[in-house]
Scaffold this motif. Structure first.
Motif, mmCIF file in Angstrom:
data_model
loop_
_atom_site.group_PDB
_atom_site.id
_atom_site.type_symbol
_atom_site.label_atom_id
_atom_site.label_comp_id
_atom_site.label_asym_id
_atom_site.label_seq_id
_atom_site.Cartn_x
_atom_site.Cartn_y
_atom_site.Cartn_z
ATOM 1 N N VAL A 182 61.509 -6.311 -14.376
ATOM 2 C CA VAL A 182 60.220 -6.837 -14.821
ATOM 3 C C VAL A 182 60.363 -7.742 -16.039
ATOM 4 C CG1 VAL A 182 59.665 -4.809 -16.232
ATOM 5 C CG2 VAL A 182 57.824 -6.225 -15.312
ATOM 6 N N ALA A 183 61.283 -7.412 -16.945
ATOM 7 C CA ALA A 183 61.473 -8.257 -18.124
ATOM 8 C C ALA A 183 62.049 -9.620 -17.733
ATOM 9 C CB ALA A 183 62.394 -7.563 -19.134
ATOM 10 N N GLN A 184 62.996 -9.616 -16.793
ATOM 11 C CA GLN A 184 63.554 -10.890 -16.333
ATOM 12 C C GLN A 184 62.490 -11.740 -15.667
ATOM 13 O OE1 GLN A 184 66.798 -9.808 -13.764
ATOM 14 N NE2 GLN A 184 68.165 -9.253 -15.438
ATOM 15 N N GLU A 185 61.639 -11.102 -14.865
ATOM 16 C CA GLU A 185 60.575 -11.845 -14.194
ATOM 17 C C GLU A 185 59.570 -12.394 -15.208
ATOM 18 O OE1 GLU A 185 60.549 -12.757 -11.218
ATOM 19 O OE2 GLU A 185 62.089 -11.505 -10.329
ATOM 20 N N PHE A 186 59.281 -11.627 -16.251
ATOM 21 C CA PHE A 186 58.371 -12.090 -17.294
ATOM 22 C C PHE A 186 58.946 -13.321 -17.991
ATOM 23 C CE2 PHE A 186 57.128 -12.129 -21.785
ATOM 24 C CZ PHE A 186 55.742 -12.100 -21.696
ATOM 25 N N VAL A 216 54.134 2.483 -26.454
ATOM 26 C CA VAL A 216 54.615 1.354 -25.664
ATOM 27 C C VAL A 216 55.843 0.797 -26.357
ATOM 28 C CG1 VAL A 216 52.395 0.725 -24.668
ATOM 29 C CG2 VAL A 216 53.053 -0.266 -26.858
ATOM 30 N N VAL A 217 56.786 0.350 -25.549
ATOM 31 C CA VAL A 217 57.977 -0.314 -26.059
ATOM 32 C C VAL A 217 57.943 -1.745 -25.552
ATOM 33 C CG1 VAL A 217 60.493 -0.349 -26.115
ATOM 34 C CG2 VAL A 217 59.275 1.845 -25.986
ATOM 35 N N TYR A 218 58.036 -2.699 -26.457
ATOM 36 C CA TYR A 218 57.996 -4.102 -26.066
ATOM 37 C C TYR A 218 59.375 -4.518 -25.563
ATOM 38 C CZ TYR A 218 53.403 -4.149 -28.068
ATOM 39 O OH TYR A 218 52.088 -3.863 -28.320
ATOM 40 N N VAL A 219 59.411 -4.959 -24.306
ATOM 41 C CA VAL A 219 60.680 -5.310 -23.671
ATOM 42 C C VAL A 219 60.860 -6.825 -23.552
ATOM 43 C CG1 VAL A 219 60.846 -3.134 -22.415
ATOM 44 C CG2 VAL A 219 59.640 -5.058 -21.372
ATOM 45 N N ALA A 220 59.811 -7.587 -23.809
ATOM 46 C CA ALA A 220 59.909 -9.053 -23.808
ATOM 47 C C ALA A 220 58.717 -9.600 -24.584
ATOM 48 C CB ALA A 220 59.916 -9.612 -22.384
ATOM 49 N N ALA A 221 58.929 -10.744 -25.220
ATOM 50 C CA ALA A 221 57.851 -11.368 -25.989
ATOM 51 C C ALA A 221 58.076 -12.869 -26.065
ATOM 52 C CB ALA A 221 57.790 -10.787 -27.399
ATOM 53 N N ARG A 222 56.979 -13.598 -25.995
ATOM 54 C CA ARG A 222 56.990 -15.038 -26.244
ATOM 55 C C ARG A 222 56.043 -15.276 -27.411
ATOM 56 N NH1 ARG A 222 60.337 -19.036 -24.359
ATOM 57 N NH2 ARG A 222 58.563 -20.436 -24.469
ATOM 58 N N VAL A 241 50.723 -4.403 -14.856
ATOM 59 C CA VAL A 241 51.626 -4.927 -13.829
ATOM 60 C C VAL A 241 51.976 -3.774 -12.906
ATOM 61 C CG1 VAL A 241 53.888 -5.954 -13.385
ATOM 62 C CG2 VAL A 241 52.560 -6.655 -15.394
ATOM 63 N N PHE A 242 51.861 -3.997 -11.592
ATOM 64 C CA PHE A 242 52.085 -2.941 -10.603
ATOM 65 C C PHE A 242 53.356 -3.211 -9.804
ATOM 66 C CE2 PHE A 242 47.586 -3.089 -11.487
ATOM 67 C CZ PHE A 242 47.257 -1.757 -11.654
ATOM 68 N N ASP A 243 54.050 -2.112 -9.452
ATOM 69 C CA ASP A 243 55.242 -2.252 -8.617
ATOM 70 C C ASP A 243 54.873 -2.101 -7.147
ATOM 71 O OD1 ASP A 243 54.838 0.453 -8.175
ATOM 72 O OD2 ASP A 243 56.657 1.113 -9.216
ATOM 73 N N ARG A 260 49.091 -10.728 -12.610
ATOM 74 C CA ARG A 260 49.045 -10.858 -11.146
ATOM 75 C C ARG A 260 50.351 -11.437 -10.615
ATOM 76 N NH1 ARG A 260 43.365 -12.281 -11.876
ATOM 77 N NH2 ARG A 260 43.982 -14.446 -12.245
ATOM 78 N N THR A 261 50.852 -12.461 -11.287
ATOM 79 C CA THR A 261 52.082 -13.111 -10.837
ATOM 80 C C THR A 261 53.257 -12.148 -10.901
ATOM 81 O OG1 THR A 261 51.286 -15.265 -11.585
ATOM 82 C CG2 THR A 261 53.656 -15.042 -11.230
ATOM 83 N N LEU A 262 53.359 -11.390 -11.994
ATOM 84 C CA LEU A 262 54.451 -10.421 -12.123
ATOM 85 C C LEU A 262 54.347 -9.344 -11.051
ATOM 86 C CD1 LEU A 262 54.900 -9.850 -15.965
ATOM 87 C CD2 LEU A 262 56.501 -10.903 -14.381
ATOM 88 N N SER A 263 53.137 -8.852 -10.813
ATOM 89 C CA SER A 263 52.956 -7.832 -9.774
ATOM 90 C C SER A 263 53.411 -8.356 -8.420
ATOM 91 C CB SER A 263 51.486 -7.404 -9.702
ATOM 92 O OG SER A 263 51.083 -6.755 -10.889
ATOM 93 N N GLN A 264 53.050 -9.589 -8.104
ATOM 94 C CA GLN A 264 53.443 -10.184 -6.830
ATOM 95 C C GLN A 264 54.951 -10.329 -6.737
ATOM 96 O OE1 GLN A 264 51.146 -13.773 -6.907
ATOM 97 N NE2 GLN A 264 49.222 -12.726 -6.426
ATOM 98 N N ARG A 265 55.595 -10.705 -7.825
ATOM 99 C CA ARG A 265 57.054 -10.854 -7.816
ATOM 100 C C ARG A 265 57.755 -9.513 -7.644
ATOM 101 N NH1 ARG A 265 59.123 -15.556 -11.969
ATOM 102 N NH2 ARG A 265 57.685 -17.180 -11.321
ATOM 103 N N LEU A 266 57.085 -8.441 -8.047
ATOM 104 C CA LEU A 266 57.655 -7.107 -7.916
ATOM 105 C C LEU A 266 57.259 -6.441 -6.607
ATOM 106 C CD1 LEU A 266 56.988 -5.873 -11.549
ATOM 107 C CD2 LEU A 266 59.209 -6.533 -10.591
#
Length: 283
Positions: free
Chosen positions: A97-101, A126-132, A221-223, A258-264
């Motif tokens: 999920v982090a790579q997809e983000f 919560v643990v932040y695994v990616a940030a922009r 984000v849903f798997d 939505r985009t991340l959920s779709q990619r997963l």
């Protein structure tokens, strides 16, 4: 009987890429149709739905049965076979999920104006695994590895809203909830009410819970199993909400989720959906 619309034997092309292989397209469309139907289908019905000759469908089905992607019932009808599970497992194993983000922003020419975040649940935090981080300073830097209370953070609430009440209560056995900036729910009962509102809206709101003057919006984000596995958030200065009350930022975070959920391989539920039971997933 399923009322799903008949599948197309050959997908409609939407780009100028290389030509499709007809036999492969027909086989994949046949698998898609059976997956949509979720019940055994006869050879005649498959042929009708795909608008293909029975002889062609017979050959496709025999080949897919031999490879384990279809199974034939005693009455001659067909179902999805067990071999498809290896494809699903390979997809899940190879998806992060982090790579997809991060991939969402790889084509960006510059950092976004506002800070975009990705976190996962770890207990009551919560643990932040990616940030922009955005170009507009917030006075609060979100770094990978940073932890915050899930019941206060927008991304945390976005995920908790789609877990059942029993799961939430187990996170806070004492019933009282800590606060950081003097805001946010004081009890689990208050938190559960806020989570219900979050599901109804389809997004969460942190209005100064973490830091005074910082306004955050979150979406889950849903798997592929329909579980909320991460939360996407956007944070801005409250004074920068604008006349639309943050509508532009809300749409941005919802679209990213939505985009991340779709990619997963996940499908986001409707805003009216009830939280899923998480006993099995978190045992």
């Amino acid at each position: 009987m399923s009322t799903t619309a008949p599948a197309r034997a050959t997908p409609r092309r939407t780009d100028d890429g290389p030509p499709l292989v007809p036999a492969v397209s027909r086989a994949l469309t046949l698998l898609d149709r059976l997956a949509q139907c979720r019940e055994p289908m006869t050879l005649a019905r498959i042929a009708t739905d795909l608008a293909l000759p029975k002889s062609s469908v017979h050959g496709l089905c025999n080949t897919l049965v031999c490879f384990g992607y279809l199974r034939r019932q005693d009455d001659g009808s067909y179902l999805i076979g067990p071999r498809v599970m290896s494809l699903a497992e390979a997809f899940v194993h190879g998806t992060n999920v982090a790579q997809e983000f991060n991939a969402l922003w790889k084509d960006a020419q510059a950092a976004p104006d506002e800070t975009m975040l990705l976190s996962v649940l770890n207990g009551a935090e919560v643990v932040y695994v990616a940030a922009r981080n955005g170009t507009r300073p917030l006075g609060l830097a979100f770094n990978v590895g940073m932890r915050l209370p899930a019941h206060l953070a927008a991304t945390g609430r976005a995920m908790l809203a789609y877990h059942d009440a029993e799961f939430v209560r187990r996170l806070y056995p004492g019933g009282a909830l800590p606060r950081m900036a003097g805001k946010g729910p004081r009890t689990v009962a208050e938190l559960l009410k806020e989570l219900t509102l979050t599901r109804q809206r389809g997004h969460s709101i942190d209005d100064g819970n973490i830091r005074e003057g910082v306004y955050c919006l979150g979406a889950p984000v849903f798997d592929a199993a329909g579980q909320p596995i991460a939360g996407v958030g956007v944070c801005i200065h409250r004074a920068m909400l604008g006349s639309d009350r943050g509508a532009r930022h809300r749409e941005a975070v919802l679209e990213a989720a939505r985009t991340l959920s779709q990619r997963l391989g996940g499908v986001p539920p409707t805003t009216e959906a009830a939280p899923r039971s998480t006993r099995k997933a978190h045992r």
